[in-house]
Design an enzyme around this catalytic site. Structure first.
Site, PDB file in Angstrom:
ATOM      1  N   GLY A  46      10.319  25.134  -5.724  1.00 25.18           N
ATOM      2  CA  GLY A  46      10.422  26.522  -5.266  1.00 25.18           C
ATOM      3  C   GLY A  46       9.336  27.321  -5.940  1.00 25.18           C
ATOM      4  O   GLY A  46       8.803  26.922  -6.982  1.00 25.18           O
ATOM      5  N   CYS A  95      11.885  26.632 -14.909  1.00 27.74           N
ATOM      6  CA  CYS A  95      11.133  27.661 -14.183  1.00 27.74           C
ATOM      7  C   CYS A  95       9.646  27.428 -14.423  1.00 27.74           C
ATOM      8  O   CYS A  95       9.216  27.203 -15.565  1.00 27.74           O
ATOM      9  CB  CYS A  95      11.532  29.055 -14.665  1.00 27.74           C
ATOM     10  SG  CYS A  95      10.700  30.376 -13.748  1.00 27.74           S
ATOM     11  N   HIS A 137      17.770  30.947  -7.342  1.00 28.88           N
ATOM     12  CA  HIS A 137      16.795  31.097  -8.430  1.00 28.88           C
ATOM     13  C   HIS A 137      15.576  31.893  -7.927  1.00 28.88           C
ATOM     14  O   HIS A 137      15.077  32.777  -8.611  1.00 28.88           O
ATOM     15  CB  HIS A 137      16.364  29.702  -8.909  1.00 28.88           C
ATOM     16  CG  HIS A 137      15.300  29.700  -9.956  1.00 28.88           C
ATOM     17  ND1 HIS A 137      15.534  29.358 -11.264  1.00 28.88           N
ATOM     18  CD2 HIS A 137      13.974  30.002  -9.891  1.00 28.88           C
ATOM     19  CE1 HIS A 137      14.396  29.457 -11.962  1.00 28.88           C
ATOM     20  NE2 HIS A 137      13.441  29.830 -11.147  1.00 28.88           N
ATOM     21  N   GLU A 138      15.134  31.568  -6.688  1.00 29.77           N
ATOM     22  CA  GLU A 138      13.950  32.250  -6.140  1.00 29.77           C
ATOM     23  C   GLU A 138      14.256  33.696  -5.774  1.00 29.77           C
ATOM     24  O   GLU A 138      13.458  34.593  -6.028  1.00 29.77           O
ATOM     25  CB  GLU A 138      13.414  31.496  -4.909  1.00 29.77           C
ATOM     26  CG  GLU A 138      13.021  30.045  -5.130  1.00 29.77           C
ATOM     27  CD  GLU A 138      12.108  29.835  -6.317  1.00 29.77           C
ATOM     28  OE1 GLU A 138      12.175  28.754  -6.916  1.00 29.77           O
ATOM     29  OE2 GLU A 138      11.353  30.763  -6.688  1.00 29.77           O
ATOM     30  N   HIS A 141      13.992  35.854  -8.644  1.00 31.83           N
ATOM     31  CA  HIS A 141      12.606  36.221  -8.977  1.00 31.83           C
ATOM     32  C   HIS A 141      12.179  37.489  -8.218  1.00 31.83           C
ATOM     33  O   HIS A 141      11.449  38.323  -8.752  1.00 31.83           O
ATOM     34  CB  HIS A 141      11.628  35.090  -8.618  1.00 31.83           C
ATOM     35  CG  HIS A 141      11.430  34.059  -9.691  1.00 31.83           C
ATOM     36  ND1 HIS A 141      10.963  34.351 -10.944  1.00 31.83           N
ATOM     37  CD2 HIS A 141      11.632  32.719  -9.675  1.00 31.83           C
ATOM     38  CE1 HIS A 141      10.886  33.237 -11.668  1.00 31.83           C
ATOM     39  NE2 HIS A 141      11.289  32.224 -10.925  1.00 31.83           N
TER      40      HIS A 141
END
Ligand code: K2U
Ligand code: ZN
Length: 173
Positions: A46, A95, A137-138, A141
């Site tokens: 990702g 990450c 998770h993305e 961000h």
């Protein structure tokens, strides 16, 4: 296609909220291409636009892990969460902006998301397992949130100090 440098934590751009994409332009299509190339090169599964310093609401993802399976690159713009499962799952996350650091993060095991694709069309899909973890998770961000924000303060501080040391060493001629 161009490999883009990935920002390393701590960096103020990784803590900002990214802006919605209003039009799929040639520049946006090129950005998606560059992000996919950068992600595969890292390697990662990702990558979010703020990680290469672009404050737009776009991430790319390809969580196909089985060798031999055809890659399944996804370009996701202006994502929204429509539903999350009650079941939670814990995954040892990493990450690309916090290299070599890992920590257990608990998230909903499944998530239904709606987004716009490069085709300008609206898409909607449920993600499970690693795809669900990665998509969340993305999306974090895009909202200036990092996986270390879910860890205990001491551990977060220790990781931040390690990254500051890494950046000092990288900066030295
Ligand atoms: O956003 C990123 O920094 C890429 C992340 C995406 C990700 C993090 C945790 C869990 C799932 C996805 C990764 O660094 S990509 C590297 C990776 C590869 C396989 C499994 C987990 C993480
Ligand atoms: Zn990340």
């Amino acid at each position: 296609m161009t490999l883009r440098p990935i920002l390393i934590h701590p960096d103020p751009r990784l803590k900002k909220t990214a802006s919605p994409i209003t039009e799929v332009t040639a520049a946006i299509a090129r950005l998606a291409d560059d992000m996919l190339e950068t992600m595969y090169d890292a390697p990662g599964i990702g990558l979010a636009a703020p990680q290469i310093g672009v404050m737009s609401r776009m991430f790319v993802m390809d969580c196909v892990k089985e060798e031999g399976d055809a890659p399944r690159p996804m370009v996701i713009m202006n994502p929204e969460v429509l539903w999350v499962s009650e079941d939670l799952s814990t995954y040892e996350e990493g990450c690309l902006s916090i290299p070599e650091q890992y920590g257990d993060v608990e998230r909903p095991a499944s998530v239904e998301m709606k987004w716009f694709g490069l085709d300008g069309q609206s898409h909607q899909q449920r993600f499970d397992r690693l795809w669900a973890t990665c998509a969340q998770h993305e999306l974090d961000h895009l909202n200036g949130k990092l996986f270390i924000d879910y860890l205990k303060p001491m551990r977060r501080q220790m990781i931040t100090r390690k990254m500051q040391k890494l950046k000092r060493e990288q900066a030295r001629p």
